[in-house]
Design a protein around this motif. Structure first.
Motif, PDB file in Angstrom:
ATOM      1  N   THR A 228      -8.204   9.677   2.165  1.00  0.00           N
ATOM      2  CA  THR A 228      -7.217   8.672   2.554  1.00  0.00           C
ATOM      3  C   THR A 228      -7.806   7.271   2.399  1.00  0.00           C
ATOM      4  O   THR A 228      -8.939   7.010   2.798  1.00  0.00           O
ATOM      5  CB  THR A 228      -6.785   8.883   4.023  1.00  0.00           C
ATOM      6  OG1 THR A 228      -6.023  10.091   4.112  1.00  0.00           O
ATOM      7  CG2 THR A 228      -5.941   7.720   4.525  1.00  0.00           C
ATOM      8  N   LYS A 229      -7.023   6.369   1.802  1.00  0.00           N
ATOM      9  CA  LYS A 229      -7.471   4.988   1.619  1.00  0.00           C
ATOM     10  C   LYS A 229      -7.368   4.217   2.929  1.00  0.00           C
ATOM     11  O   LYS A 229      -6.393   4.348   3.668  1.00  0.00           O
ATOM     12  CB  LYS A 229      -6.619   4.298   0.557  1.00  0.00           C
ATOM     13  CG  LYS A 229      -7.035   2.856   0.260  1.00  0.00           C
ATOM     14  CD  LYS A 229      -6.135   2.235  -0.807  1.00  0.00           C
ATOM     15  CE  LYS A 229      -6.513   0.786  -1.093  1.00  0.00           C
ATOM     16  NZ  LYS A 229      -5.609   0.173  -2.098  1.00  0.00           N
ATOM     17  N   VAL A 230      -8.387   3.400   3.217  1.00  0.00           N
ATOM     18  CA  VAL A 230      -8.419   2.566   4.402  1.00  0.00           C
ATOM     19  C   VAL A 230      -8.656   1.112   3.964  1.00  0.00           C
ATOM     20  O   VAL A 230      -9.607   0.849   3.208  1.00  0.00           O
ATOM     21  CB  VAL A 230      -9.529   2.994   5.381  1.00  0.00           C
ATOM     22  CG1 VAL A 230      -9.557   2.070   6.605  1.00  0.00           C
ATOM     23  CG2 VAL A 230      -9.330   4.444   5.804  1.00  0.00           C
ATOM     24  N   VAL A 231      -7.803   0.212   4.405  1.00  0.00           N
ATOM     25  CA  VAL A 231      -7.944  -1.209   4.091  1.00  0.00           C
ATOM     26  C   VAL A 231      -8.135  -1.965   5.400  1.00  0.00           C
ATOM     27  O   VAL A 231      -7.270  -1.910   6.285  1.00  0.00           O
ATOM     28  CB  VAL A 231      -6.697  -1.741   3.356  1.00  0.00           C
ATOM     29  CG1 VAL A 231      -6.850  -3.246   3.082  1.00  0.00           C
ATOM     30  CG2 VAL A 231      -6.478  -0.992   2.050  1.00  0.00           C
TER      31      VAL A 231
ATOM     32  N   THR B 189     -12.581   4.794   1.747  1.00  0.00           N
ATOM     33  CA  THR B 189     -11.818   6.032   1.872  1.00  0.00           C
ATOM     34  C   THR B 189     -12.460   6.888   2.955  1.00  0.00           C
ATOM     35  O   THR B 189     -13.639   6.722   3.289  1.00  0.00           O
ATOM     36  CB  THR B 189     -11.789   6.838   0.553  1.00  0.00           C
ATOM     37  OG1 THR B 189     -13.123   7.109   0.135  1.00  0.00           O
ATOM     38  CG2 THR B 189     -11.064   6.067  -0.536  1.00  0.00           C
TER      39      THR B 189
ATOM     40  N   VAL C  10      -4.080   0.771   7.275  1.00  0.00           N
ATOM     41  CA  VAL C  10      -4.342  -0.667   7.188  1.00  0.00           C
ATOM     42  C   VAL C  10      -4.733  -1.160   8.577  1.00  0.00           C
ATOM     43  O   VAL C  10      -4.008  -0.939   9.551  1.00  0.00           O
ATOM     44  CB  VAL C  10      -3.107  -1.451   6.688  1.00  0.00           C
ATOM     45  CG1 VAL C  10      -3.402  -2.954   6.665  1.00  0.00           C
ATOM     46  CG2 VAL C  10      -2.692  -0.968   5.304  1.00  0.00           C
TER      47      VAL C  10
ATOM     48  N   GLU D 122       0.831  -1.204   0.000  1.00  0.00           N
ATOM     49  CA  GLU D 122       0.000   0.000   0.000  1.00  0.00           C
ATOM     50  C   GLU D 122       0.866   1.255   0.000  1.00  0.00           C
ATOM     51  O   GLU D 122       1.966   1.274   0.555  1.00  0.00           O
ATOM     52  CB  GLU D 122      -0.929   0.023   1.216  1.00  0.00           C
ATOM     53  CG  GLU D 122      -1.900  -1.135   1.286  1.00  0.00           C
ATOM     54  CD  GLU D 122      -2.938  -1.131   0.169  1.00  0.00           C
ATOM     55  OE1 GLU D 122      -3.121  -0.065  -0.461  1.00  0.00           O
ATOM     56  OE2 GLU D 122      -3.559  -2.178  -0.071  1.00  0.00           O
TER      57      GLU D 122
ATOM     58  N   SER E 266     -12.152  -2.338   1.464  1.00  0.00           N
ATOM     59  CA  SER E 266     -11.476  -1.062   1.228  1.00  0.00           C
ATOM     60  C   SER E 266     -12.479   0.081   1.221  1.00  0.00           C
ATOM     61  O   SER E 266     -13.624  -0.087   0.785  1.00  0.00           O
ATOM     62  CB  SER E 266     -10.720  -1.084  -0.103  1.00  0.00           C
ATOM     63  OG  SER E 266      -9.691  -2.049  -0.069  1.00  0.00           O
TER      64      SER E 266
ATOM     65  N   THR F 184      -1.618   5.344   3.537  1.00  0.00           N
ATOM     66  CA  THR F 184      -2.752   4.429   3.633  1.00  0.00           C
ATOM     67  C   THR F 184      -2.903   3.914   5.059  1.00  0.00           C
ATOM     68  O   THR F 184      -1.920   3.686   5.759  1.00  0.00           O
ATOM     69  CB  THR F 184      -2.560   3.226   2.687  1.00  0.00           C
ATOM     70  OG1 THR F 184      -2.379   3.706   1.349  1.00  0.00           O
ATOM     71  CG2 THR F 184      -3.754   2.271   2.737  1.00  0.00           C
TER      72      THR F 184
END
Length: 208
Positions: free
Chosen positions: A201-204, A108, A72, A66, A106, A70
Motif C-alpha cells: 500500500t502506498k503511503v504519502v 510503501t 495520506v 491519489e 512517499s 492510498t
C-alpha cells in the motif's frame, strides 16, 4: 392471470424493490464488519471518548489525486486519511512527529505486524536512559509497548525508512505533535486501518 394483473403485480414488485434499495445505506468498497476486540491477546479499550471529537474516526469528503487505497498523512492537521475514491476517505486522528523529529515523502507498507516488538533508537535512550534494557531484543508486544496493537512499517524500495504507522498506549497523544517521527493512532483505529490495507500500500506523508 390476466396481462393487466401481471403488469400491476410486476409494477408493485418493482416499486417495492426501489423502496427497499433506498432504505438500505450505501456501503463503501472498504466497508468491513466490526472487529471483535475480545479476540485480541491483550485488552484493547475503545478510547474514542478520550480524544477531541474532531479526531474521531469517520468517513469524510476528501479530494485527492491519489488512487483508492492510498494512505495520506497530513501532519499539519494531525490526520491520516485512507483514500476511498469518489471524493471520500476514512479519516483518523493521529499523533505525528514533534519538532526535530519530522519526516515527509512517499513510501510503501513493506511489513505488517500485530502487537509488534519495539526497539528504542539511540535518540530514545538518550532521552529516556531507562529504555536501554530494551536495546537488545526489544520490548515485547503488549499494553505498555509504545507501538500499540499493530504496526505498518514504511519502506522505500527495499530500504526500511525506520518510520511506522502504529498504535498508541496513550490516547492523550492523539491530535498532537509528540512522536519521534512515526504516526500513531488509537489502538482501535490502527486495528481498523490494518484490516483495510495490505502489503505494498502506498503511503504519502505531506509536508509539515
Amino acid at each position: 392471470m390476466s396481462d393487466q394483473k401481471t403488469m400491476t403485480l410486476t409494477r408493485r414488485l418493482f416499486l417495492a424493490s426501489l423502496a427497499a434499495a433506498a432504505a438500505t445505506p450505501a456501503t463503501s468498497a472498504f466497508a468491513q464488519e466490526a472487529v471483535d476486540l475480545s479476540q485480541e491477546p491483550f485488552p484493547v479499550k475503545d478510547e474514542e471518548n478520550k480524544i477531541e471529537y474532531k479526531y474521531r474516526r469517520k468517513e469524510v469528503d476528501f479530494d485527492s489525486s491519489e488512487a483508492p487505497g492510498t494512505i495520506v498523512v497530513d501532519p499539519k492537521k494531525r490526520y491520516l486519511y485512507l483514500v476511498l475514491g469518489n471524493g471520500k476517505a476514512i479519516r483518523y486522528g493521529a499523533s505525528v512527529g514533534k519538532a526535530g523529529r519530522t519526516w515527509s515523502g512517499s513510501a510503501t507498507i513493506g511489513r505488517m505486524e500485530k502487537w509488534p516488538t519495539w526497539t528504542p533508537t539511540p535518540e530514545h535512550i538518550a532521552e529516556f536512559p531507562k529504555l536501554v534494557k530494551w536495546q537488545e531484543g526489544g520490548m515485547p508486544g503488549g499494553p505498555e509497548n509504545p507501538m500499540g496493537a499493530r504496526a505498518l512499517y514504511l519502506y522505500q524500495g527495499d530500504v526500511d525508512t525506520i518510520y511506522r504507522i502504529h498504535g498508541s498506549h496513550d490516547p492523550s497523544l492523539i491530535g498532537r505533535k509528540k512522536t519521534a517521527g512515526c504516526v500513531s493512532l488509537l489502538n482501535v483505529d490502527i486495528i481498523d486501518l490494518y484490516n483495510r490495507v495490505q502489503m505494498g500500500t502506498k503511503v504519502v506523508v505531506l509536508e509539515y
